[in-house]
Structure formats: C-alpha cells, structure tokens
Scaffold this motif. Structure first.
Motif, PDB file in Angstrom:
ATOM      1  N   CYS A  42      -2.674  -4.125  11.169  1.00  0.00           N
ATOM      2  CA  CYS A  42      -2.739  -2.582  11.218  1.00  0.00           C
ATOM      3  C   CYS A  42      -1.809  -2.181  12.205  1.00  0.00           C
ATOM      4  N   ALA A  43      -1.177  -0.957  12.269  1.00  0.00           N
ATOM      5  CA  ALA A  43      -0.337  -0.498  13.396  1.00  0.00           C
ATOM      6  C   ALA A  43      -0.975  -0.667  14.748  1.00  0.00           C
ATOM      7  N   GLU A  44      -2.338  -0.338  14.928  1.00  0.00           N
ATOM      8  CA  GLU A  44      -3.369   0.019  16.231  1.00  0.00           C
ATOM      9  C   GLU A  44      -2.953  -1.507  16.897  1.00  0.00           C
ATOM     10  N   SER A  86       0.754  -1.279   0.019  1.00  0.00           N
ATOM     11  CA  SER A  86       0.011   0.069  -0.094  1.00  0.00           C
ATOM     12  C   SER A  86       0.888   1.374   0.024  1.00  0.00           C
ATOM     13  N   ALA A 138      -7.718   7.836  11.164  1.00  0.00           N
ATOM     14  CA  ALA A 138      -8.774   7.204  12.147  1.00  0.00           C
ATOM     15  C   ALA A 138      -8.438   5.798  12.028  1.00  0.00           C
ATOM     16  N   PRO A 139      -8.609   5.154  13.082  1.00  0.00           N
ATOM     17  CA  PRO A 139      -8.640   3.441  13.150  1.00  0.00           C
ATOM     18  C   PRO A 139      -9.590   2.942  12.304  1.00  0.00           C
ATOM     19  N   CYS A 140      -9.222   1.788  11.632  1.00  0.00           N
ATOM     20  CA  CYS A 140     -10.164   0.939  10.911  1.00  0.00           C
ATOM     21  C   CYS A 140     -11.234   0.406  11.841  1.00  0.00           C
ATOM     22  N   THR A 200      -2.567  -8.815   6.409  1.00  0.00           N
ATOM     23  CA  THR A 200      -1.788  -7.637   7.042  1.00  0.00           C
ATOM     24  C   THR A 200      -2.525  -7.515   8.509  1.00  0.00           C
ATOM     25  N   PHE A 214       1.503   3.068   2.252  1.00  0.00           N
ATOM     26  CA  PHE A 214       0.645   3.641   3.446  1.00  0.00           C
ATOM     27  C   PHE A 214       1.149   3.435   4.731  1.00  0.00           C
ATOM     28  N   GLU A 226       2.634  -5.389   6.789  1.00  0.00           N
ATOM     29  CA  GLU A 226       1.738  -6.095   5.311  1.00  0.00           C
ATOM     30  C   GLU A 226       2.204  -7.492   5.010  1.00  0.00           C
ATOM     31  N   ASN A 286       1.925  -0.872  10.914  1.00  0.00           N
ATOM     32  CA  ASN A 286       1.536  -1.770  10.115  1.00  0.00           C
ATOM     33  C   ASN A 286       2.302  -2.697   9.370  1.00  0.00           C
ATOM     34  N   VAL A 306       1.696   3.350   8.480  1.00  0.00           N
ATOM     35  CA  VAL A 306       0.841   3.951   9.733  1.00  0.00           C
ATOM     36  C   VAL A 306       1.781   3.579  10.956  1.00  0.00           C
TER      37      VAL A 306
HETATM   38  N1  THU Z   1      -3.815   0.590   8.083  1.00  0.00           N
HETATM   39  C1  THU Z   1      -3.562   0.736   9.560  1.00  0.00           C
HETATM   40  O1  THU Z   1      -2.378   0.360   9.916  1.00  0.00           O
HETATM   41  N2  THU Z   1      -4.466   1.361  10.464  1.00  0.00           N
HETATM   42  C2  THU Z   1      -5.688   1.706  10.015  1.00  0.00           C
HETATM   43  O2  THU Z   1      -6.251   1.992  11.109  1.00  0.00           O
HETATM   44  C3  THU Z   1      -5.921   1.641   8.668  1.00  0.00           C
HETATM   45  C4  THU Z   1      -5.178   1.167   7.899  1.00  0.00           C
HETATM   46  C5  THU Z   1      -3.033  -0.167   7.386  1.00  0.00           C
HETATM   47  C6  THU Z   1      -3.321  -1.548   7.016  1.00  0.00           C
HETATM   48  C7  THU Z   1      -2.726  -1.469   5.432  1.00  0.00           C
HETATM   49  O3  THU Z   1      -1.371  -1.877   5.880  1.00  0.00           O
HETATM   50  C8  THU Z   1      -2.641   0.111   5.144  1.00  0.00           C
HETATM   51  O4  THU Z   1      -2.737   0.654   6.218  1.00  0.00           O
HETATM   52  C9  THU Z   1      -3.490   0.403   4.026  1.00  0.00           C
HETATM   53  O5  THU Z   1      -4.899   0.125   4.163  1.00  0.00           O
END
Ligand code: THU
Length: 161
Positions: A72-74, A41, A109-111, A70, A43, A63, A61, A45
């Motif tokens: 997430c960071a949280e 991604s 924002a958190p997913c 994958t 992206f 992946e 995060n 985090v």
């Molecule tokens: N991601 C996070 O780490 N935290 C979130 O709350 C939203 C998404 C990561 C998951 C994936 O590696 C990338 O961001 C793109 O979705």
C-alpha cells in the motif's frame, strides 16, 4: 458483565478550510497517486508524510502480479521514511486515491495492515500521528491512529517488553 464503549473523534472538513501546510501535504498525497503502480486494481493511492523536521516524504501503492505481495501507499511511504530518517518522528500522514479518472468522492481510509504499521510508528517515537483522509466530498482527520485502531496490539502485549 460490563460494556465498554469506544468513541473516535473524527474531524470533517473541506480543502478550503485547510491551512497552507495541510493543503501542501494533501497536494503531495494527490500528486503521489500519479506514481502508483496499479495495473491490476487501477486504484491509484498516494500517501504523504510530514516528518518532524518539516520534510514531506511520499509513497504510492506498488502492485504485483502475485497480488498479495502488493504494498500500500501508506506503508511504502512509512518504510521509506523510517529507513531514510530512522530518528525522525512522523507527525501526519495524508492519503488520497485516484480511480476512474478522478480522485475519490469519499475519504480514502488506510487498510488494517497500514493502521497497524502507523500504530507502530506512534509507539516507536512516542508521538501521535494524525491521519488525513482525502475525499472530494470531505476530508476526515483523526489526531491519532488509535482513533482508527482501538484496542491495538503493541509491544506492551508481548512478554518482556
Ligand atoms: N491500497 C493502498 O495503497 N492503501 C490503502 O489503504 C488501501 C488499498 C491499495 C492496495 C492495492 O494496490 C489497491 O489499493 C486496491 O486495494
């Protein structure tokens, strides 16, 4: 039929308005983005948790080529903190994201899955977790995940709990 309105209280502020502890937590989340593994991604985090003993624990995060695996960071940060310090409540979580050479303008924002996990942490320790969502333009903060996850599913929804 009745209608129920649900409201959420979100504080909006900038980094200049933060006290030193909040700045430190946000800086830790920003720094954690450098340790993300996000080749797909791109992206990056970072999440930083403030534990009740004052310790800061971070995660990023992670992946995988098999995308759904994958994490997430949280959740990386929370699962690490809860496995290392199972008796320490989490007071706050700060989240930041870095993409295209800079931190995002908008608050990260958190997913939904991470909201559910933060909700479990609140229930587990019986204490609210404030969620600080960093963005260059503004920072959003809620004093409890319930503001981001109203009508959440928890142990009270399960039989015999
Ligand atoms: N991601 C996070 O780490 N935290 C979130 O709350 C939203 C998404 C990561 C998951 C994936 O590696 C990338 O961001 C793109 O979705």
């Amino acid at each position: 039929m009745k209608v129920k309105n649900i409201t959420a209280k979100i504080q909006v502020y900038t980094i200049e308005e933060c006290d030193s502890l909040k700045k430190k937590l946000i800086e830790a989340a920003k720094e954690a983005t450098t340790r993300a593994y996000a080749p797909y991604s791109k992206f990056h985090v970072g999440a930083a948790l403030l534990l009740e003993n004052g310790e800061i624990v971070t995660g990023s995060n992670q992946e995988n080529a098999a995308y759904p695996t994958t994490l997430c960071a949280e959740r990386t940060a929370i699962f690490y903190a809860n496995s290392q310090y199972p008796d320490l409540a989490v007071k706050s979580i700060a989240i930041a994201a870095f993409a295209d050479g800079d931190f995002t303008e908008e608050s990260c924002a958190p997913c939904g899955s991470c909201r559910q996990v933060i909700s479990e942490v609140e229930n587990r320790f019986g204490k609210p977790v404030s969620v600080i969502m960093y963005g260059k333009k503004h920072i959003y903060e809620v004093s409890s995940i319930q503001d981001l996850l109203p009508l959440s599913f928890g142990k009270e929804n399960l039989p015999e709990n």
